[in-house]
Design a protein around this motif. Structure first.
Motif, short mmCIF file in Angstrom:
data_model
loop_
_atom_site.label_atom_id
_atom_site.label_comp_id
_atom_site.label_asym_id
_atom_site.label_seq_id
_atom_site.Cartn_x
_atom_site.Cartn_y
_atom_site.Cartn_z
N GLY A 1 -108.51 24.51 7.16
CA GLY A 1 -107.98 23.16 7.11
C GLY A 1 -108.26 22.46 5.79
N VAL A 2 -108.64 23.23 4.76
CA VAL A 2 -108.94 22.63 3.46
C VAL A 2 -107.74 22.75 2.54
N TYR A 3 -107.22 23.95 2.41
CA TYR A 3 -106.07 24.18 1.55
C TYR A 3 -104.80 24.19 2.40
N MET A 4 -103.75 23.58 1.86
CA MET A 4 -102.47 23.70 2.53
C MET A 4 -102.05 25.17 2.53
N GLU A 5 -101.50 25.61 3.62
CA GLU A 5 -101.05 26.99 3.72
C GLU A 5 -99.55 27.04 3.90
N CYS A 6 -98.98 28.21 3.68
CA CYS A 6 -97.54 28.36 3.83
C CYS A 6 -97.21 29.71 4.44
N GLY A 7 -96.10 29.75 5.13
CA GLY A 7 -95.58 31.00 5.66
C GLY A 7 -94.31 31.35 4.91
N LEU A 8 -94.18 32.60 4.52
CA LEU A 8 -92.99 33.06 3.81
C LEU A 8 -92.78 34.54 4.09
N ILE A 9 -91.56 35.00 3.86
CA ILE A 9 -91.24 36.40 4.12
C ILE A 9 -91.73 37.26 2.96
N ASP A 10 -92.50 38.29 3.27
CA ASP A 10 -92.92 39.29 2.30
C ASP A 10 -92.00 40.50 2.49
N GLU A 11 -91.10 40.72 1.52
CA GLU A 11 -90.11 41.78 1.65
C GLU A 11 -90.76 43.15 1.73
N LYS A 12 -91.86 43.36 1.00
CA LYS A 12 -92.52 44.67 1.01
C LYS A 12 -93.11 44.99 2.39
N GLN A 13 -93.72 43.97 3.01
CA GLN A 13 -94.30 44.18 4.34
C GLN A 13 -93.27 43.99 5.44
N ASP A 14 -92.11 43.43 5.08
CA ASP A 14 -91.02 43.18 6.01
C ASP A 14 -91.47 42.32 7.19
N LYS A 15 -92.18 41.23 6.86
CA LYS A 15 -92.64 40.32 7.90
C LYS A 15 -93.03 38.99 7.27
N ILE A 16 -93.27 38.01 8.12
CA ILE A 16 -93.76 36.71 7.65
C ILE A 16 -95.26 36.79 7.44
N VAL A 17 -95.72 36.34 6.29
CA VAL A 17 -97.14 36.30 6.00
C VAL A 17 -97.56 34.86 5.76
#
Length: 228
Positions: free
Chosen positions: A188-204
């Motif tokens: 809860g300190v740093y803002m985080e984000c979710g995005l698609i990682d094409e290499k892993q083929d999933k949302i990270v």
């Protein structure tokens, strides 16, 4: 009258042909000149079909005119129009583009059972509680806790991102990708984000700082916020 030699310019590329049309000439003049140029070409039926990209410049063609061009180019020729590229768009297309690129700034809490859906990017100043849902065609930025469902890139934009001050979603969706809730407790300190990682083929899920090199176009969001 514009010099007819300048009305039509045809250039070959590795992908086929590019047809440049003078945007100051009348459509009738263009059709006449193009007809003359095509008449000089008598391709054999054994030759492969060549893709043609038509560059219109500051010219707008309606559907009828596009069909006329397509019929002329394709008639007895081994050509097929791949696309029409124009610097001019219709009013309704411009309005749609503006809506898609607009940032919606909303101050509220999305409670359980509520759905907040917007076109474009969303800046939500507030929380998304468990059971609540936010959906956008663009990016999602939450200045608060994300504990419910967030769906960005609704229309298939896989470059969309989801960011929150506290990331503990029940589900993340970006375009056609779905991610379950993370199995760790956010600091809860740093803002985080979710995005698609094409290499892993999933949302990270990662720290917000990764956007500076993974999604450089996000800087456009900052400029739009500063300019209102």
């Amino acid at each position: 009258m514009i010099d007819k030699k300048q009305m039509i310019i045809i250039k070959g590329t590795k992908d086929g042909l590019t047809l440049f049309i003078e945007d100051q000439a009348s459509f009738e003049e263009v059709m006449d000149e193009l007809s003359d140029k095509l008449a000089e070409n008598n391709p054999s039926h054994d030759e492969p079909v060549v893709s043609v990209t038509v560059k219109l410049g500051n010219r707008y063609l309606n559907d009828k005119q596009k069909k006329q061009l397509s019929d002329l180019i394709g008639n007895k020729n081994r050509f097929s129009i791949q696309s029409f590229d124009s610097e001019v768009i219709r009013r309704d297309e411009a309005i749609t583009w503006k809506e898609d690129s607009e940032i919606k700034s909303i101050n509220r809490i999305v409670r359980s059972g509520q759905v907040l859906e917007v076109v474009g990017d969303l800046l939500l100043i507030g929380d998304v509680n468990p059971g609540g849902k936010v959906v956008t065609t663009g990016n999602i930025f939450i200045m608060g806790s994300l504990r419910g469902i967030a769906h960005a890139g609704l229309n298939g934009d896989r470059d969309a991102v989801i960011a929150a001050s506290y990331m503990k979603p029940s589900q993340l969706r970006i375009a056609d990708y779905i991610s379950r809730a993370p199995d760790y407790e956010s600091e809860g300190v740093y803002m985080e984000c979710g995005l698609i990682d094409e290499k892993q083929d999933k949302i990270v899920i990662d720290r917000l700082q990764v956007l500076s090199h993974k999604r450089k176009e996000i800087s456009g969001f900052e400029r739009r916020m500063q300019n209102g």
